[in-house]
Structure formats: structure tokens, C-alpha cells
Write a protein that holds these residues in place. Structure first.
Motif, PDB file in Angstrom:
ATOM      1  N   GLU A  22     -24.785   7.427 -11.310  1.00  9.06           N
ATOM      2  CA  GLU A  22     -23.989   8.601 -11.666  1.00  9.06           C
ATOM      3  C   GLU A  22     -23.995   9.638 -10.549  1.00  9.06           C
ATOM      4  OE1 GLU A  22     -23.523  10.307 -15.669  1.00  9.06           O
ATOM      5  OE2 GLU A  22     -24.901  11.841 -14.949  1.00  9.06           O
ATOM      6  N   ARG A  23     -25.155   9.922  -9.998  1.00  6.26           N
ATOM      7  CA  ARG A  23     -25.233  10.928  -8.924  1.00  6.26           C
ATOM      8  C   ARG A  23     -24.383  10.501  -7.726  1.00  6.26           C
ATOM      9  NH1 ARG A  23     -30.664  11.439 -10.929  1.00  6.26           N
ATOM     10  NH2 ARG A  23     -31.403   9.784  -9.538  1.00  6.26           N
ATOM     11  N   ALA A  24     -24.414   9.216  -7.406  1.00 14.02           N
ATOM     12  CA  ALA A  24     -23.641   8.725  -6.268  1.00 14.02           C
ATOM     13  C   ALA A  24     -22.139   8.812  -6.530  1.00 14.02           C
ATOM     14  CB  ALA A  24     -24.035   7.276  -5.958  1.00 14.02           C
ATOM     15  N   VAL A  25     -21.732   8.478  -7.753  1.00 12.88           N
ATOM     16  CA  VAL A  25     -20.306   8.538  -8.094  1.00 12.88           C
ATOM     17  C   VAL A  25     -19.798   9.965  -8.055  1.00 12.88           C
ATOM     18  CG1 VAL A  25     -18.636   8.186  -9.950  1.00 12.88           C
ATOM     19  CG2 VAL A  25     -20.323   6.406  -9.441  1.00 12.88           C
ATOM     20  N   LEU A  26     -20.518  10.881  -8.676  1.00  9.04           N
ATOM     21  CA  LEU A  26     -20.069  12.276  -8.715  1.00  9.04           C
ATOM     22  C   LEU A  26     -20.075  12.911  -7.321  1.00  9.04           C
ATOM     23  CD1 LEU A  26     -21.742  13.560 -12.005  1.00  9.04           C
ATOM     24  CD2 LEU A  26     -19.352  12.875 -11.617  1.00  9.04           C
ATOM     25  N   THR A  79     -18.403  -0.495  -6.064  1.00 10.19           N
ATOM     26  CA  THR A  79     -19.137  -0.317  -4.809  1.00 10.19           C
ATOM     27  C   THR A  79     -19.382   1.158  -4.545  1.00 10.19           C
ATOM     28  OG1 THR A  79     -17.953  -2.242  -3.930  1.00 10.19           O
ATOM     29  CG2 THR A  79     -19.181  -0.919  -2.356  1.00 10.19           C
ATOM     30  N   LEU A  80     -20.580   1.474  -4.059  1.00 10.24           N
ATOM     31  CA  LEU A  80     -20.937   2.827  -3.650  1.00 10.24           C
ATOM     32  C   LEU A  80     -21.047   2.844  -2.134  1.00 10.24           C
ATOM     33  CD1 LEU A  80     -23.716   3.485  -6.331  1.00 10.24           C
ATOM     34  CD2 LEU A  80     -21.280   4.066  -6.470  1.00 10.24           C
ATOM     35  N   LEU A  81     -20.331   3.749  -1.494  1.00  8.43           N
ATOM     36  CA  LEU A  81     -20.281   3.811  -0.036  1.00  8.43           C
ATOM     37  C   LEU A  81     -21.097   4.990   0.470  1.00  8.43           C
ATOM     38  CD1 LEU A  81     -16.421   3.276   0.350  1.00  8.43           C
ATOM     39  CD2 LEU A  81     -18.205   1.522   0.341  1.00  8.43           C
ATOM     40  N   SER A  82     -21.815   4.758   1.554  1.00  7.16           N
ATOM     41  CA  SER A  82     -22.587   5.821   2.187  1.00  7.16           C
ATOM     42  C   SER A  82     -22.614   5.557   3.691  1.00  7.16           C
ATOM     43  CB  SER A  82     -24.013   5.870   1.638  1.00  7.16           C
ATOM     44  OG  SER A  82     -24.761   6.907   2.259  1.00  7.16           O
ATOM     45  N   GLY A 104      -3.806  -4.109  -3.033  1.00  5.10           N
ATOM     46  CA  GLY A 104      -3.789  -4.940  -4.229  1.00  5.10           C
ATOM     47  C   GLY A 104      -4.397  -4.202  -5.393  1.00  5.10           C
ATOM     48  N   SER A 105      -5.460  -4.762  -5.956  1.00  2.86           N
ATOM     49  CA  SER A 105      -6.116  -4.134  -7.111  1.00  2.86           C
ATOM     50  C   SER A 105      -7.367  -3.364  -6.717  1.00  2.86           C
ATOM     51  CB  SER A 105      -6.493  -5.213  -8.137  1.00  2.86           C
ATOM     52  OG  SER A 105      -7.394  -6.151  -7.568  1.00  2.86           O
ATOM     53  N   THR A 106      -7.540  -3.096  -5.415  1.00  2.48           N
ATOM     54  CA  THR A 106      -8.751  -2.436  -4.932  1.00  2.48           C
ATOM     55  C   THR A 106      -8.456  -1.030  -4.417  1.00  2.48           C
ATOM     56  OG1 THR A 106      -9.766  -4.547  -4.312  1.00  2.48           O
ATOM     57  CG2 THR A 106     -10.678  -2.566  -3.314  1.00  2.48           C
ATOM     58  N   LEU A 107      -9.180  -0.063  -4.945  1.00  6.34           N
ATOM     59  CA  LEU A 107      -9.088   1.334  -4.520  1.00  6.34           C
ATOM     60  C   LEU A 107     -10.338   1.705  -3.746  1.00  6.34           C
ATOM     61  CD1 LEU A 107      -8.033   4.359  -4.754  1.00  6.34           C
ATOM     62  CD2 LEU A 107      -9.337   4.458  -6.902  1.00  6.34           C
ATOM     63  N   THR A 108     -10.153   2.374  -2.604  1.00  6.84           N
ATOM     64  CA  THR A 108     -11.270   2.916  -1.840  1.00  6.84           C
ATOM     65  C   THR A 108     -11.058   4.412  -1.651  1.00  6.84           C
ATOM     66  OG1 THR A 108     -11.532   0.831  -0.628  1.00  6.84           O
ATOM     67  CG2 THR A 108     -12.619   2.763   0.286  1.00  6.84           C
ATOM     68  N   VAL A 109     -12.047   5.197  -2.014  1.00  5.85           N
ATOM     69  CA  VAL A 109     -12.003   6.656  -1.854  1.00  5.85           C
ATOM     70  C   VAL A 109     -13.160   7.047  -0.945  1.00  5.85           C
ATOM     71  CG1 VAL A 109     -12.125   8.889  -3.014  1.00  5.85           C
ATOM     72  CG2 VAL A 109     -11.021   6.947  -4.165  1.00  5.85           C
ATOM     73  N   THR A 110     -12.867   7.731   0.162  1.00  3.25           N
ATOM     74  CA  THR A 110     -13.896   8.054   1.153  1.00  3.25           C
ATOM     75  C   THR A 110     -13.775   9.494   1.616  1.00  3.25           C
ATOM     76  OG1 THR A 110     -13.648   5.771   1.970  1.00  3.25           O
ATOM     77  CG2 THR A 110     -15.026   7.257   3.266  1.00  3.25           C
ATOM     78  N   ALA A 111     -14.915  10.203   1.663  1.00  3.22           N
ATOM     79  CA  ALA A 111     -14.963  11.565   2.188  1.00  3.22           C
ATOM     80  C   ALA A 111     -15.236  11.522   3.692  1.00  3.22           C
ATOM     81  CB  ALA A 111     -16.050  12.363   1.477  1.00  3.22           C
ATOM     82  N   ASP A 112     -15.132  12.677   4.335  1.00  6.19           N
ATOM     83  CA  ASP A 112     -15.355  12.740   5.785  1.00  6.19           C
ATOM     84  C   ASP A 112     -16.766  12.322   6.172  1.00  6.19           C
ATOM     85  OD1 ASP A 112     -12.776  13.600   6.185  1.00  6.19           O
ATOM     86  OD2 ASP A 112     -13.291  15.734   6.306  1.00  6.19           O
ATOM     87  N   GLY A 171     -18.406   9.922   4.953  1.00  2.00           N
ATOM     88  CA  GLY A 171     -18.599   8.492   4.721  1.00  2.00           C
ATOM     89  C   GLY A 171     -18.972   8.118   3.308  1.00  2.00           C
ATOM     90  N   LYS A 172     -19.267   9.110   2.465  1.00  2.00           N
ATOM     91  CA  LYS A 172     -19.584   8.809   1.078  1.00  2.00           C
ATOM     92  C   LYS A 172     -18.299   8.464   0.333  1.00  2.00           C
ATOM     93  CE  LYS A 172     -23.743  11.685   0.742  1.00  2.00           C
ATOM     94  NZ  LYS A 172     -24.384  12.835   0.061  1.00  2.00           N
ATOM     95  N   GLY A 173     -18.403   7.537  -0.604  1.00  2.00           N
ATOM     96  CA  GLY A 173     -17.214   7.166  -1.339  1.00  2.00           C
ATOM     97  C   GLY A 173     -17.491   6.080  -2.355  1.00  2.00           C
ATOM     98  N   ILE A 174     -16.422   5.554  -2.902  1.00  2.00           N
ATOM     99  CA  ILE A 174     -16.520   4.480  -3.884  1.00  2.00           C
ATOM    100  C   ILE A 174     -15.471   3.421  -3.600  1.00  2.00           C
ATOM    101  CG2 ILE A 174     -17.434   5.933  -5.749  1.00  2.00           C
ATOM    102  CD1 ILE A 174     -14.527   5.902  -6.903  1.00  2.00           C
ATOM    103  N   GLY A 175     -15.756   2.209  -4.049  1.00  2.00           N
ATOM    104  CA  GLY A 175     -14.763   1.150  -4.111  1.00  2.00           C
ATOM    105  C   GLY A 175     -14.589   0.798  -5.580  1.00  2.00           C
ATOM    106  N   ALA A 176     -13.359   0.597  -6.014  1.00  2.00           N
ATOM    107  CA  ALA A 176     -13.098   0.317  -7.424  1.00  2.00           C
ATOM    108  C   ALA A 176     -11.988  -0.708  -7.546  1.00  2.00           C
ATOM    109  CB  ALA A 176     -12.723   1.600  -8.168  1.00  2.00           C
ATOM    110  N   THR A 177     -11.962  -1.409  -8.671  1.00  2.00           N
ATOM    111  CA  THR A 177     -10.912  -2.379  -8.928  1.00  2.00           C
ATOM    112  C   THR A 177     -10.160  -1.994 -10.197  1.00  2.00           C
ATOM    113  OG1 THR A 177     -12.431  -3.806 -10.169  1.00  2.00           O
ATOM    114  CG2 THR A 177     -12.169  -4.255  -7.813  1.00  2.00           C
ATOM    115  N   ALA A 178      -8.876  -2.333 -10.225  1.00  2.00           N
ATOM    116  CA  ALA A 178      -8.054  -2.042 -11.390  1.00  2.00           C
ATOM    117  C   ALA A 178      -8.519  -2.899 -12.566  1.00  2.00           C
ATOM    118  CB  ALA A 178      -6.588  -2.330 -11.082  1.00  2.00           C
ATOM    119  N   THR A 179      -8.663  -2.283 -13.726  1.00  2.00           N
ATOM    120  CA  THR A 179      -9.070  -3.014 -14.920  1.00  2.00           C
ATOM    121  C   THR A 179      -7.988  -4.018 -15.283  1.00  2.00           C
ATOM    122  OG1 THR A 179     -10.274  -1.087 -15.732  1.00  2.00           O
ATOM    123  CG2 THR A 179      -9.727  -2.773 -17.349  1.00  2.00           C
ATOM    124  N   PRO A 180      -8.340  -5.289 -15.494  1.00  3.88           N
ATOM    125  CA  PRO A 180      -7.337  -6.308 -15.827  1.00  3.88           C
ATOM    126  C   PRO A 180      -6.573  -5.941 -17.095  1.00  3.88           C
ATOM    127  CG  PRO A 180      -9.437  -7.329 -15.297  1.00  3.88           C
ATOM    128  CD  PRO A 180      -9.687  -5.854 -15.418  1.00  3.88           C
TER     129      PRO A 180
END
Length: 284
Positions: A238-242, A168-171, A255-263, A265-274
Motif C-alpha cells: 500500500e505504501r508503495a502504491v500510494l 509491479t512496483l517500480l523504484s 496493449g493491456s499494460t499500463l505503466t505510471v512513472t514519476a520523475d 523513478g517510482k511507479g507502478i505497472g498494471a494490467t487491464a482486468t479481463p
């Protein structure tokens, strides 16, 4: 039976009250007994917990869930689920051992036939009036018609050493799924290391940079990346992730979900590789 149901209602209501107050699950030993010797724990909240979906039983037929299927009930009144393909969400009202779920809203990604069949069955079992039953770390949601969703409390993955797949790409208030038709080798992934670095693939190029972790914050330094050119869809991801992995950010793991967010509001959602998928040819 009436006494047992009242006890369950009180137990679940107490759990939900604790969750709404921000109490985290621990190793407490509060217990209550049900038929068949099941133990209903008072230290596992229903809301605010990442649940792995184990199976769905519809019309008496039990179907195992695909890997990575999960569900979470937000104390603020939302239920979200991923049954193997699309993200599904709906309003949810919790009262005692009763959960009333509104009409679900779903993304529209195409999936494998078997996954779509499971998703339809699980989405149907997730709607309407549900009864919640906790037994140990197991949660069962039962519809008025007797269909069930069986779930297990999902243990939190570790930030460091886990290969995270960006989904997920967050904005700001907007969340956009990473396109499902990206080539497998172009799906963004990243891994945090003990030496304070992060490396992976951002959608086209591989990258490496500093990632200073302290508490719930990660401060990303400038990344060094390869300079390949890819189709525009991959470059856009790629531009959104970087952009998301830049400067100070806040992270959470459920659980297996990581969320990284900047001030901003931009960020990413990621899941742990099985487990077992780490040996793919993906860089990083």
C-alpha cells in the motif's frame, strides 16, 4: 518458395526498421501475398508491439494460452513475456525475419499446474533461433524444430474506465512483482474516471483522489483513504502504491499494460482486468 522467403525477409526487415525509428502502426494498406492467400501487412511492426499469446504448438500438440498471456519484443534488444504466471525476459537480436533469443530469465512464482505446463512449453518455444511470419495482425514465431507460438496484435486498453490491477512496483531501475500470495481482495486496483478522479484499493485501504490527465501525463492530487490496519506485507504494498500515485507522473499504455512513472523513478505497472472480472467484490 525461395522468392516468397526473400520477399518475407524484406517485408519484416522493413517493418523492424520502421519500428526502430519510432513509427507507430496505422491503417496503411501495404500488402504482399503469400501462399494460401495470406496478406502480409507492412504497417504492423514486429518490435514495440504488445502481442497477445493465442497458443503454443510443441511436438505437433497445440495448447491454448491462458487469459492474459502476452509477449513483446523490444527494439533495443529484449524480449519479455508473461505466459500466465511468471515474467520471463531474454536478450533478443532481430535480423530480417530471424529472431535470436538468448537464455531466458524468469521470476519464480508458484502457479497452477496447467499454467506451469503451458509456461514451460512456451518458454521452450521462445528460445534459440526463431523465424517470424506476419499475416494481417497475426504473428507466428517458429523454432528450427517446427514448434510455434501464435500471437495477435493486442489493442490498447483505454486509460479511463478500465479497471487496472497493479502487478509491479517500480523504484528507479528496480521492478518488484506484487506478492502473489496477497489475498484476492487486497490486490491493488485502480480506475480512472471521466471526472478527473482515480479510485480503488491500494493493498489494504480503499482510496480516492484527483488525477488530471493531459497528453501522456497524469498529475495526482492528495488521496483520501480509509484507515484500516492490515498485515505488514499488505501495508508495504500500500505504501508503495500510494507513493507512486502522487504528484506529476508520465504514463504509457501498451496493449493491456499500463505503466505510471514519476520523475524519481517510482511507479507502478498494471494490467487491464479481463472482461467479466469487473464484478468482483474489489472496491473502487
Amino acid at each position: 518458395m525461395r522468392t516468397q522467403r526473400m520477399a518475407l525477409s524484406v517485408s519484416v526487415l522493413a517493418l523492424l526498421t520502421l519500428a526502430a525509428c519510432g513509427t507507430e502502426s496505422g491503417s496503411g494498406s501495404g500488402k504482399g501475398s503469400g501462399d494460401g492467400g495470406d496478406t502480409v501487412r507492412s504497417d504492423v511492426p514486429v518490435t514495440g508491439v504488445a502481442w497477445s499469446v493465442d497458443s503454443v504448438t510443441v511436438g505437433g500438440k497445440r495448447t491454448e494460452a491462458p487469459a492474459g498471456a502476452r509477449l513483446e519484443i523490444d527494439p533495443k534488444g529484449r524480449i519479455g513475456a508473461d505466459f500466465g504466471c511468471n515474467h520471463i525476459s531474454a536478450d533478443a537480436r532481430v535480423e530480417g525475419d530471424r529472431i535470436t533469443v538468448g537464455k531466458p530469465v524468469s521470476t519464480q512464482m508458484a502457479c497452477e499446474e496447467e499454467t506451469e505446463k503451458f509456461e514451460r512449453a512456451a518458454t521452450g518455444a521462445m528460445g534459440g533461433e526463431l523465424t517470424a511470419k506476419l499475416a494481417g495482425e497475426q504473428l507466428t514465431l517458429t523454432t528450427e524444430g517446427g514448434d510455434t507460438i501464435a500471437l495477435s496484435e493486442e489493442k490498447a486498453a483505454g486509460l479511463v474506465g478500465t479497471r487496472w490491477t497493479v502487478t509491479t512496483l517500480l523504484s528507479g531501475e528496480t521492478a518488484t512483482s506484487v506478492p502473489a500470495d496477497l489475498p484476492k481482495e487486497r490486490v491493488p486496483r485502480l480506475t480512472f474516471s471521466e471526472d478527473g478522479t482515480v479510485r480503488g484499493d491500494s493493498g489494504c485501504n480503499s482510496f480516492r483522489g484527483r488525477a488530471a490527465v493531459k497528453g501522456s501525463t497524469i498529475v495526482f492530487g492528495p488521496a483520501v483513504a480509509t484507515r484500516k490496519m492490515c498485515p505488514e506485507a499488505e501495508m508495504t504494498v500500500e505504501r508503495a502504491v500510494l507513493a507512486a500515485l502522487s504528484g506529476p507522473t508520465t504514463y504509457t499504455i501498451k496493449g493491456s499494460t499500463l505503466t505510471v512513472t514519476a520523475d524519481d523513478g517510482k511507479g507502478i505497472g498494471a494490467t487491464a482486468t479481463p472482461p467479466g472480472a469487473e464484478n468482483s467484490s474489489q472496491g473502487g
